[in-house]
Scaffold this active site. Structure first.
Site, PDB file in Angstrom:
ATOM      1  N   ASP A  74       2.794 -40.959  -6.339  1.00  0.00           N
ATOM      2  CA  ASP A  74       2.911 -39.674  -5.635  1.00  0.00           C
ATOM      3  C   ASP A  74       2.915 -38.573  -6.698  1.00  0.00           C
ATOM      4  O   ASP A  74       3.923 -38.369  -7.380  1.00  0.00           O
ATOM      5  CB  ASP A  74       4.221 -39.665  -4.817  1.00  0.00           C
ATOM      6  CG  ASP A  74       4.416 -38.361  -4.057  1.00  0.00           C
ATOM      7  OD1 ASP A  74       3.554 -37.466  -4.161  1.00  0.00           O
ATOM      8  OD2 ASP A  74       5.432 -38.229  -3.365  1.00  0.00           O
ATOM      9  N   TRP A  99       9.716 -45.153 -12.078  1.00  0.00           N
ATOM     10  CA  TRP A  99       9.913 -46.157 -11.033  1.00  0.00           C
ATOM     11  C   TRP A  99       8.717 -47.081 -11.024  1.00  0.00           C
ATOM     12  O   TRP A  99       7.608 -46.688 -11.424  1.00  0.00           O
ATOM     13  CB  TRP A  99      10.238 -45.521  -9.696  1.00  0.00           C
ATOM     14  CG  TRP A  99       9.100 -45.253  -8.775  1.00  0.00           C
ATOM     15  CD1 TRP A  99       8.256 -44.196  -8.815  1.00  0.00           C
ATOM     16  CD2 TRP A  99       8.720 -46.051  -7.667  1.00  0.00           C
ATOM     17  NE1 TRP A  99       7.367 -44.282  -7.788  1.00  0.00           N
ATOM     18  CE2 TRP A  99       7.628 -45.401  -7.067  1.00  0.00           C
ATOM     19  CE3 TRP A  99       9.196 -47.244  -7.118  1.00  0.00           C
ATOM     20  CZ2 TRP A  99       6.999 -45.908  -5.936  1.00  0.00           C
ATOM     21  CZ3 TRP A  99       8.573 -47.755  -6.007  1.00  0.00           C
ATOM     22  CH2 TRP A  99       7.495 -47.081  -5.420  1.00  0.00           C
ATOM     23  N   ASP A 118       6.136 -40.167 -15.251  1.00  0.00           N
ATOM     24  CA  ASP A 118       5.648 -38.790 -15.207  1.00  0.00           C
ATOM     25  C   ASP A 118       5.426 -38.307 -16.638  1.00  0.00           C
ATOM     26  O   ASP A 118       6.073 -38.792 -17.586  1.00  0.00           O
ATOM     27  CB  ASP A 118       6.674 -37.886 -14.505  1.00  0.00           C
ATOM     28  CG  ASP A 118       6.709 -38.141 -13.004  1.00  0.00           C
ATOM     29  OD1 ASP A 118       5.725 -38.718 -12.482  1.00  0.00           O
ATOM     30  OD2 ASP A 118       7.704 -37.779 -12.364  1.00  0.00           O
ATOM     31  N   TRP A 150      10.537 -37.567 -12.407  1.00  0.00           N
ATOM     32  CA  TRP A 150      11.093 -38.503 -13.395  1.00  0.00           C
ATOM     33  C   TRP A 150      11.232 -37.864 -14.780  1.00  0.00           C
ATOM     34  O   TRP A 150      11.636 -38.531 -15.726  1.00  0.00           O
ATOM     35  CB  TRP A 150      10.251 -39.774 -13.457  1.00  0.00           C
ATOM     36  CG  TRP A 150      10.332 -40.540 -12.170  1.00  0.00           C
ATOM     37  CD1 TRP A 150       9.365 -40.683 -11.241  1.00  0.00           C
ATOM     38  CD2 TRP A 150      11.486 -41.218 -11.654  1.00  0.00           C
ATOM     39  NE1 TRP A 150       9.826 -41.413 -10.173  1.00  0.00           N
ATOM     40  CE2 TRP A 150      11.116 -41.759 -10.404  1.00  0.00           C
ATOM     41  CE3 TRP A 150      12.789 -41.432 -12.119  1.00  0.00           C
ATOM     42  CZ2 TRP A 150      12.004 -42.487  -9.617  1.00  0.00           C
ATOM     43  CZ3 TRP A 150      13.666 -42.158 -11.338  1.00  0.00           C
ATOM     44  CH2 TRP A 150      13.281 -42.674 -10.104  1.00  0.00           C
ATOM     45  N   TYR A 159       7.341 -31.043 -14.783  1.00  0.00           N
ATOM     46  CA  TYR A 159       6.462 -32.169 -14.423  1.00  0.00           C
ATOM     47  C   TYR A 159       5.004 -31.743 -14.505  1.00  0.00           C
ATOM     48  O   TYR A 159       4.619 -30.719 -13.935  1.00  0.00           O
ATOM     49  CB  TYR A 159       6.795 -32.651 -13.009  1.00  0.00           C
ATOM     50  CG  TYR A 159       5.715 -33.525 -12.411  1.00  0.00           C
ATOM     51  CD1 TYR A 159       5.453 -34.790 -12.937  1.00  0.00           C
ATOM     52  CD2 TYR A 159       4.939 -33.093 -11.338  1.00  0.00           C
ATOM     53  CE1 TYR A 159       4.452 -35.591 -12.406  1.00  0.00           C
ATOM     54  CE2 TYR A 159       3.947 -33.882 -10.802  1.00  0.00           C
ATOM     55  CZ  TYR A 159       3.708 -35.139 -11.344  1.00  0.00           C
ATOM     56  OH  TYR A 159       2.715 -35.931 -10.825  1.00  0.00           O
ATOM     57  N   THR A 162       1.163 -37.848 -13.532  1.00  0.00           N
ATOM     58  CA  THR A 162       1.735 -39.207 -13.506  1.00  0.00           C
ATOM     59  C   THR A 162       0.724 -40.238 -14.001  1.00  0.00           C
ATOM     60  O   THR A 162      -0.464 -40.158 -13.654  1.00  0.00           O
ATOM     61  CB  THR A 162       2.160 -39.571 -12.057  1.00  0.00           C
ATOM     62  OG1 THR A 162       3.022 -38.545 -11.564  1.00  0.00           O
ATOM     63  CG2 THR A 162       2.893 -40.904 -11.994  1.00  0.00           C
TER      64      THR A 162
HETATM   65  N1  ABN Z   1       6.967 -38.340  -9.705  1.00  0.00           N
HETATM   66  C1  ABN Z   1       6.127 -37.305  -9.269  1.00  0.00           C
HETATM   67  C2  ABN Z   1       6.890 -36.118  -8.777  1.00  0.00           C
HETATM   68  C3  ABN Z   1       7.269 -35.130  -9.645  1.00  0.00           C
HETATM   69  C4  ABN Z   1       7.957 -34.031  -9.173  1.00  0.00           C
HETATM   70  C5  ABN Z   1       8.296 -33.962  -7.844  1.00  0.00           C
HETATM   71  C6  ABN Z   1       7.912 -34.976  -6.980  1.00  0.00           C
HETATM   72  C7  ABN Z   1       7.212 -36.056  -7.450  1.00  0.00           C
END
Ligand code: ABN
Length: 176
Positions: A74, A99, A118, A150, A159, A162
């Site tokens: 995600d 995860w 991430d 993460w 972030y 990923t």
């Molecule tokens: N692990 C991806 C993510 C980052 C920030 C917010 C939601 C999902």
């Protein structure tokens, strides 16, 4: 048992008299022609299971959400953001926590453990947003929830994207 033999002899004779070999062959022929004409127009599902799944090339394209390793990813794909499938783009650093999901590899039919780290230290990449949720669970079980930043344990929590690195196979060891 004479009556028994007589009874069946009589029935067999009657059947033989009323059905000639020619008429039996005619009926069998009609049946075969009928099925040959009708079966092809019946509404069978002619689309194979394979075709119902994501197109095969996309399941092997690591810039597409359908790529097999992204079944539980995600976020933004690092492969669209200057990184690779398992390394962060320059200028970002890999998250200290992650995860792990389980994805099926259609190429060898095996299940693999995938670590969705991430990449942190830059603003959202904004390219190739995917939302795979196979095996994911609600947020109150954070270890199995993928909608989490993460980067939380890194010095810079921003972030960026990923990655999806294979960390093992998901098969249970064989019983000895
Ligand atoms: N692990 C991806 C993510 C980052 C920030 C917010 C939601 C999902």
């Amino acid at each position: 048992m004479k009556w028994f033999d007589n009874y069946f002899e009589q029935k067999t004779r009657l059947a033989a008299q009323s059905t000639s070999r020619r008429s039996a062959l005619t009926r069998i022929g009609r049946f075969l022609v009928g099925t040959a004409l009708i079966l092809p127009v019946l509404p069978f599902d002619r689309v194979s299971r394979e075709a119902h799944a994501a197109p095969k090339d996309k399941r092997n394209d690591d810039t597409a959400c359908e790529y097999w390793r992204y079944c539980a990813l995600d976020g933004w794909l690092c492969t669209c953001c200057g990184g690779t499938i398992s390394s962060c783009p320059p200028g970002t650093e890999v998250s200290k926590v992650t995860w792990v999901g389980t994805c099926h590899n259609p190429n060898d039919g095996r299940d693999y453990l995938i670590s969705y780290n991430d990449c942190c230290g830059a603003t959202s990449c904004g390219r190739c947003l995917c939302n795979g949720n196979e095996g994911e669970r609600p947020g109150y079980r954070m270890g199995v929830h993928n909608d989490v930043n993460w980067c939380m344990a890194n010095s810079n929590n921003s972030y960026h994207c990923t990655v999806a690195a294979v960390v093992g196979t998901a098969e249970s060891p064989r019983a000895r």
